[in-house]
Design a protein around this motif. Structure first.
Motif, PDB file in Angstrom:
ATOM      1  N   SER A   2      39.540  28.471  44.029  1.00  0.00           N
ATOM      2  CA  SER A   2      38.711  29.598  44.430  1.00  0.00           C
ATOM      3  C   SER A   2      37.524  29.163  45.260  1.00  0.00           C
ATOM      4  O   SER A   2      37.174  29.783  46.246  1.00  0.00           O
ATOM      5  CB  SER A   2      38.227  30.353  43.184  1.00  0.00           C
ATOM      6  N   GLU A  66      41.295  37.528  45.064  1.00  0.00           N
ATOM      7  CA  GLU A  66      40.069  37.475  44.281  1.00  0.00           C
ATOM      8  C   GLU A  66      39.289  38.780  44.386  1.00  0.00           C
ATOM      9  O   GLU A  66      38.659  39.213  43.434  1.00  0.00           O
ATOM     10  CB  GLU A  66      39.182  36.326  44.758  1.00  0.00           C
ATOM     11  N   HIS A 422      41.425  43.278  29.920  1.00  0.00           N
ATOM     12  CA  HIS A 422      40.901  42.008  30.418  1.00  0.00           C
ATOM     13  C   HIS A 422      41.764  40.799  30.068  1.00  0.00           C
ATOM     14  O   HIS A 422      41.773  39.818  30.832  1.00  0.00           O
ATOM     15  CB  HIS A 422      39.466  41.829  29.950  1.00  0.00           C
ATOM     16  N   ARG A 425      44.191  40.666  32.837  1.00  0.00           N
ATOM     17  CA  ARG A 425      43.441  40.347  34.064  1.00  0.00           C
ATOM     18  C   ARG A 425      43.186  38.848  34.144  1.00  0.00           C
ATOM     19  O   ARG A 425      43.412  38.217  35.189  1.00  0.00           O
ATOM     20  CB  ARG A 425      42.120  41.117  34.098  1.00  0.00           C
ATOM     21  N   GLU A 426      42.714  38.257  33.061  1.00  0.00           N
ATOM     22  CA  GLU A 426      42.377  36.834  33.046  1.00  0.00           C
ATOM     23  C   GLU A 426      43.607  35.958  33.226  1.00  0.00           C
ATOM     24  O   GLU A 426      43.588  34.965  33.968  1.00  0.00           O
ATOM     25  CB  GLU A 426      41.681  36.483  31.728  1.00  0.00           C
ATOM     26  N   SER A 430      44.187  37.390  39.834  1.00  0.00           N
ATOM     27  CA  SER A 430      43.247  36.436  40.449  1.00  0.00           C
ATOM     28  C   SER A 430      41.920  37.083  40.816  1.00  0.00           C
ATOM     29  O   SER A 430      41.169  36.541  41.628  1.00  0.00           O
ATOM     30  CB  SER A 430      43.875  35.836  41.718  1.00  0.00           C
ATOM     31  N   ARG A 432      38.180  38.084  41.094  1.00  0.00           N
ATOM     32  CA  ARG A 432      37.026  37.199  40.955  1.00  0.00           C
ATOM     33  C   ARG A 432      36.292  37.468  39.645  1.00  0.00           C
ATOM     34  O   ARG A 432      36.033  38.613  39.275  1.00  0.00           O
ATOM     35  CB  ARG A 432      36.084  37.410  42.134  1.00  0.00           C
ATOM     36  N   LYS A 433      35.943  36.410  38.956  1.00  0.00           N
ATOM     37  CA  LYS A 433      35.220  36.539  37.686  1.00  0.00           C
ATOM     38  C   LYS A 433      33.889  37.235  37.919  1.00  0.00           C
ATOM     39  O   LYS A 433      33.173  36.945  38.877  1.00  0.00           O
ATOM     40  CB  LYS A 433      34.989  35.154  37.069  1.00  0.00           C
ATOM     41  N   GLY A 434      33.587  38.170  37.031  1.00  0.00           N
ATOM     42  CA  GLY A 434      32.322  38.880  37.109  1.00  0.00           C
ATOM     43  C   GLY A 434      32.353  40.135  37.953  1.00  0.00           C
ATOM     44  O   GLY A 434      31.436  40.952  37.878  1.00  0.00           O
ATOM     45  N   SER A 435      33.391  40.297  38.758  1.00  0.00           N
ATOM     46  CA  SER A 435      33.464  41.491  39.600  1.00  0.00           C
ATOM     47  C   SER A 435      34.089  42.642  38.821  1.00  0.00           C
ATOM     48  O   SER A 435      34.860  42.437  37.882  1.00  0.00           O
ATOM     49  CB  SER A 435      34.288  41.213  40.855  1.00  0.00           C
ATOM     50  N   TYR A 790      44.807  45.920  34.347  1.00  0.00           N
ATOM     51  CA  TYR A 790      43.784  44.903  34.086  1.00  0.00           C
ATOM     52  C   TYR A 790      42.421  45.518  33.798  1.00  0.00           C
ATOM     53  O   TYR A 790      41.440  44.808  33.548  1.00  0.00           O
ATOM     54  CB  TYR A 790      43.669  43.940  35.265  1.00  0.00           C
TER      55      TYR A 790
END
Length: 808
Positions: A2, A66, A422, A425-426, A430, A432-435, A790
């Motif tokens: 990433s 992402e 989630h 999703r995880e 793919s 982006r983490k936090g979005s 997700y």
């Protein structure tokens, strides 16, 4: 991955220096991905992608996943323009005169189909013109004329061929445009195009240069040669991923030239029209600057062509001596630098015909793992040899040995995470983490495992490009097409793949034989690209009309909407085709399509259903629905890579509908014509079956829709309660399963106008990393909320918190 990918988007730089890598086995081993043990002397057909360029392509694809909206709305245009500028610089052209297209076939189709020849005017091609281009010219000439100039061998000089053009144009004064090869595909003949262009201009003839083989092999200077149009592939000799080419259009013609696909940017600059043509994978274009760096870092044109030309001269001399034949009789200056033509000896069982040349090529591959090209020219079989920096003399020695023998003998994967929200999703996506991503309806989301399979297919192409293109891709395309047909319950012969719904409805509207005065009907809720296409037909082509039915809210029941359409059709008897949205993009309004189709049938009007948002969100049954045409995307709700759509054509219309690009399989039926449209990346289509399998693995479409519908209703209740507003006033039966429109509360800095809806979306992303969609409907701002497997309710709580902070 990433971090690297994000860095590459900010400003692509060479992945590493090529350094002291030597041409031949050294660079093949370090920089290319060819199958070990294979002999590849056919670079001219499909090119070869270096590892570093392929890695960049993969990184771009990962960045896309992402944050799809960030990629398509904020990054893509800049990357497109950077690639366009790099292409323009490479051919010494003004930036605004160069456009990116998938391949030279598309480039030529673009110009010839926009030219609008009169019945008294003609297109000129030659007997050595690429077959797909001949088919295109033949197709266009149904409203004009087609003249073919025979190129015969031997050729003694450049001036001889130029004089032949002059004589031909003197004898055919009605030629309006000449299609001229820079380097012919069938005979590797390097034509003196600057002299030919001058001869054409002296006869007031436009010049369309087919430079499919030229970029990277010979110098191209648009300001010097000054053609009217020029198209050339970057994926053959300049190392880009496949589906990357340029189209040069002289300023004099830019007022009437237009892309094949009419879309969102129809009224904007020509550059932007070519850029935005529905959701698709533009990464091959974005890799062009890196491919050019690789090309220059290994020595550029001078070093590459010197190596290749010397290698081919040696190989051709050996073959001539071994076989007792000769090279194609053309002057040295008309031999392409990296290609040669050598006459084959007589081989038992192989006659000098195009059919037998293809059969011979297949046998050489299957028996000796050698990929070459054999062609029939002037009644003889020839080997068309290509060389690139990874080739060595041993490659051609193996080919010589194969011909000598002929003369003498005349996957395990990890378990799928099925816990929605989630956890899936995880594990499986793919993003982006936090979005916070609440906009699946725009461009979809691709599961990691589906993307990995997609990338494996991309790698497999370069494992042996000819094997893939000539032997594998069609069967895989058909297999996946059959899977798509089952998914929508249609006969396979009625279904073809297209990049997106935009391309699909463009194909219907632009190729169906409408008559002057025929009208197309759509609503003011139809997708903007579709409205643009209909208006384009009514203003620029065919003398057609476009009628718009305005839809007002509230809508009390679906029968009222059907009745509005019926009355509108009665008041406009010139309507030939009605465009019916299955689920509208802007308002998430699910039309009663079965009732609409049945009503139109009774009136005797054809129906095109725009189902861009339907596949994967609702069950489709073409046999029951029975529309005339249906266009849909798999990349929104059915988990495929982007650029995977379908077009359904009712049997009665099959013979009337053509792809926008005319190519090799012209007049060979719907399936064949849509399958073969020049060299392109068909891997998104081929990956479809794996995306459908992913859906099955996580519980099936029924489970997905059940989760999305339930979560969406919870989210709607939460948002409406918090904001003290309401959903768009439509009956329950017209609510889409996974998308809903919710009125936003009054906001301090955003009024109920379209530009503020756009600004709000941008601000939510830039300041809070929330991606959703907002629209202005009847003077009020509405949020279009999308839910996919997700998502969780917490995603919506984050959105509520931010919106509440913006309220008046």
């Amino acid at each position: 991955m990433s971090v690297m990918a994000a860095e590459s988007v900010k400003g692509t730089s060479p992945l590493s220096s090529v350094g002291s890598t030597q041409f031949g086995e050294d660079i093949r081993e370090k920089e290319f991905c060819m199958r070990k043990g294979a002999t590849f002397i056919n670079h001219g057909s499909y090119g070869m992608v270096p590892r570093r360029v392929k890695e960049l392509q993969k990184r771009y694809l990962y960045v896309t996943d992402e944050h799809p909206d960030d990629w398509f709305q904020r990054k893509s245009e800049r990357l497109w323009m950077e690639a366009r500028d790099a292409a323009a610089a490479f051919v010494n052209s003004e930036d605004e005169d160069v456009f990116l297209v998938q391949n030279a076939t598309t480039g030529i189709n673009t110009i010839l189909k926009a030219l609008r020849l009169k019945e008294t005017e003609a297109i000129m091609v030659t007997s050595n013109t690429y077959r797909a281009v001949q088919n295109t010219a033949h197709h266009i000439s149904m409203g004009a004329q087609l003249h073919t100039m025979d190129i015969c061998f031997p050729i003694k000089s450049e001036d001889e061929i130029v004089q032949q053009y002059i004589n031909f144009l003197n004898d055919h004064p009605n030629v309006r445009i000449a299609v001229i090869d820079h380097i012919t595909s069938i005979s590797a003949l390097y034509l003196p195009i600057k002299k030919i262009i001058k001869a054409c201009r002296d006869h007031n003839v436009l010049t369309m240069i087919d430079g499919a083989h030229a970029p990277g092999q010979v110098k191209i200077d648009m300001k010097d040669i000054d053609p009217d149009f020029y198209t050339g592939n970057f994926h053959k000799w300049l190392y880009t991923p496949r589906g990357c080419a340029l189209l040069y259009i002289k300023k004099d013609h830019q007022e009437w030239a237009c892309p094949l696909v009419t879309s969102t940017n129809h009224s904007k600059s020509l550059s932007l029209q070519f850029f935005m043509q529905g959701t698709r994978d533009d990464c091959p274009y974005f890799c062009l600057p890196e491919a050019l760096r690789f090309y220059n870092n290994i020595g550029g044109m001078e070093e590459i062509t010197r190596y290749c030309s010397h290698l081919l001269d040696q190989a051709a001399s050996k073959m001539v001596a071994e076989w007792g034949t000769a090279k194609l009789p053309v002057p040295r200056e008309m031999e392409a630098p990296c290609m040669r033509m050598v006459k084959l000896p007589k081989l038992t069982g192989f006659a000098p015909s195009q059919t037998d040349s293809e059969r011979l090529m297949a046998e050489i591959y299957s028996r000796w793992n050698i990929q070459s090209t054999t062609v029939c020219v002037d009644g003889d079989l020839y080997a068309r040899l290509s060389a690139n920096v990874y080739n060595t003399a041993a490659d051609y020695d193996r080919f010589i040995e194969a011909i000598r023998e002929m003369r003498e003998t005349s996957n395990q994967t990890s378990p799928v995470v099925t816990q929605f929200g989630h956890p899936i999703r995880e594990a499986e996506f793919s993003l982006r983490k936090g979005s916070t991503f609440l906009n699946n309806a725009a461009r979809g989301s691709i599961p990691k495992r589906v993307r990995e399979i997609h990338l494996k297919y991309i790698d497999e192409i370069d494992d042996h490009p000819d094997d893939w293109m000539r032997r594998k891709v069609r069967n895989m395309w058909i297999e996946s097409r059959d899977c798509a047909a089952r998914f929508v319950n249609a006969d396979p012969e009625d279904v073809v793949f297209v990049q997106n719904a935009t391309t699909a409805f463009n194909s219907i509207l632009k190729t169906y034989p409408f008559k002057p005065g025929d009208a197309v009907m759509f609503t003011d809720n139809s997708f903007g690209a579709l409205q643009n296409t209909c208006r384009y037909l009514s203003t620029d082509q065919k003398g057609m009309k476009a009628h718009t039915l305005e839809i007002s809210f509230p809508i009390d029941n679906e029968d009222d909407l059907v009745e509005e359409h019926r009355k509108f059709l009665k008041d406009h008897p010139d309507i030939k085709l009605v465009v019916v949205d299955h689920i509208t993009s802007r308002t998430a309004l699910m039309f009663p399509v079965q009732k609409m189709v049945d009503m139109c049938k009774k009136i005797g009007v054809m129906v095109l259903v725009d189902g861009a948002n339907a596949p994967g969100q609702v069950s489709l049954d073409m046999k029951a629905l029975d529309p005339d045409f249906y266009s849909g995307n798999f990349h929104k709700w059915a988990f495929t890579p982007r650029g995977c759509g379908f077009l359904y054509v009712k049997k009665a219309h099959r013979h009337l509908i053509k792809p926008l690009v005319t190519s090799h399989n012209y007049q060979q039926g719907l399936t064949n014509e849509f399958f073969k449209q020049g060299y392109r990346d068909d891997t998104p289509y081929i990956t479809l079956k794996h995306a459908i399998q992913f859906c099955k693995d996580i519980g099936g479409m029924g489970k997905v829709i059940e989760y999305n519908t339930e979560l969406l209703q919870q989210a709607v209740d939460l948002l409406v309660s918090s904001w003290e507003t309401h959903t768009l006033a439509i009956p329950k039966s017209m609510e889409a399963p996974c998308v809903r429109m919710i009125r936003l509360p009054l906001l301090k800095d955003y009024d109920g106008i379209a530009k503020d809806a756009v600004r709000l979306v941008d601000d939510l992303y830039a300041k809070y990393d929330i991606q959703t969609q907002a629209f202005c409907v009847q003077g009020q701002l509405y949020l279009r909320l999308s839910i996919q497997v997700y998502n969780e309710l917490d995603d919506c709580r984050a959105l509520i918190s931010v919106i509440n902070s913006l309220r008046k």
